[in-house]
Design an enzyme around this catalytic site. Structure first.
Site: not given
Length: 239
Positions: A8, A129
Site C-alpha cells: 500500500d 470495498d
C-alpha cells in the site's frame, strides 16, 4: 488459491492503514520496489499494489513508486487506487501492469468497467470495498446503499477478471477475514473472488481456501508484522 502480498503506497512509502483511515498509517518501508522484489524472491506469483493517495485524490499519485516496482519485478502486479478513466487504465497497462482494479468507478460509471474489460480482456478487476455489506467508495470515505452481491452480479457478463472484496472493518485490524461474507460472494457469482481485509494468519488462509470458492487472498500487515510466515503460507497453499 493465490496469495497476493500487498504493498500500500502513501507518499511514496510502503504503509498499512487501520480500517482505511489515512491518519492511522504505519510505515513499513521507504523502498516499495525493494519490498516487491523480496516478495518475488520469496516465491509469490503476484503482487497487489494500492495507491492510497490516489484513491482519495481520484487520480494516480504514487505513479513513480509503481513504475519503480514494475521495473524491479518479473511477476505480474495489479494496482488499485485512483484509476477512474480509460486513459489511466490504458497508461498503466501499457507500462507493464498486469491488471487494474476499478473500485469507485465501478459504482459511479459501470459502463467504463464494461468498456475496459472488453478492450483489455483478463486485465480489469473490480474492487468492492464494503462496510456491513454495503459498498463504500472514494477511498472508503463515502458509504452507499449498494449491496455487495448486487454490484458483483451486475458485472457477471462484463468479462471482468476478478472481484477483489475488502471488508473495511477487518482491514489492517488483524482480526481475521470475513470468511462468511466472502464465501457468500464467491457462491453468488462466477467471477473469481479475491479476499482482502483481515487475513492475519495461516489458519485464515486455509479457511478461505477450504471454502472452495475463493480464488485468492490479499495480505499486508500480517506479512510485515511476521504474523503470517510467507514461506509457510505459500507452501501450504501449494500443498
Amino acid at each position: 488459491m493465490i496469495l497476493y502480498p500487498a504493498i500500500d503506497l502513501k507518499d511514496g512509502n510502503c504503509v498499512r492503514l487501520l480500517h482505511g483511515e489515512m491518519d492511522k498509517a504505519t510505515v513499513f518501508g521507504t523502498d516499495p520496489a525493494a519490498q516487491a522484489a523480496k516478495f518475488e524472491a520469496a516465491g509469490c506469483a503476484w503482487v497487489h499494489l494500492v495507491d492510497l493517495n490516489g484513491a482519495f485524490a481520484g487520480e494516480p499519485v504514487n505513479g513513480a513508486a509503481v513504475e519503480a516496482i514494475l521495473a524491479r519485478i518479473t511477476v505480474p502486479a495489479q494496482l488499485g487506487g485512483g484509476i477512474r478513466d480509460m486513459a489511466t487504465i490504458e497508461r498503466w497497462l501499457s507500462k507493464g501492469l498486469a491488471r487494474v482494479i476499478l473500485g469507485t468507478v465501478a459504482v459511479e460509471n459501470p459502463d467504463l468497467v464494461r468498456e475496459a474489460a472488453k478492450a483489455f480482456p483478463g486485465q480489469v478487476a473490480v474492487g468492492i470495498d464494503a462496510r456491513n455489506g454495503k459498498v463504500a467508495t472514494k477511498g472508503w470515505a463515502t458509504e452507499t446503499d449498494v449491496l455487495v452481491t448486487d454490484l458483483a452480479q451486475s458485472f457477471e457478463d462484463a468479462g471482468v477478471a476478478a472481484i477483489i472484496y475488502t471488508d473495511i472493518l477487518r482491514d489492517g485490524a488483524m482480526t481475521g477475514p470475513n470468511i462468511e461474507a466472502t464465501e457468500a460472494l464467491g457462491r453468488a457469482v462466477t467471477i473469481p473472488v479475491i479476499a482482502s481485509g483481515g487475513v492475519s494468519s495461516l489458519p485464515d488462509l486455509i479457511a478461505l481456501r477450504d471454502t472452495g470458492v475463493i480464488a485468492g487472498a490479499i495480505s499486508g500487515r500480517a506479512i510485515y508484522d511476521g504474523a503470517l510466515d510467507l514461506q509457510a503460507a505459500l507452501a501450504a497453499l501449494k500443498a
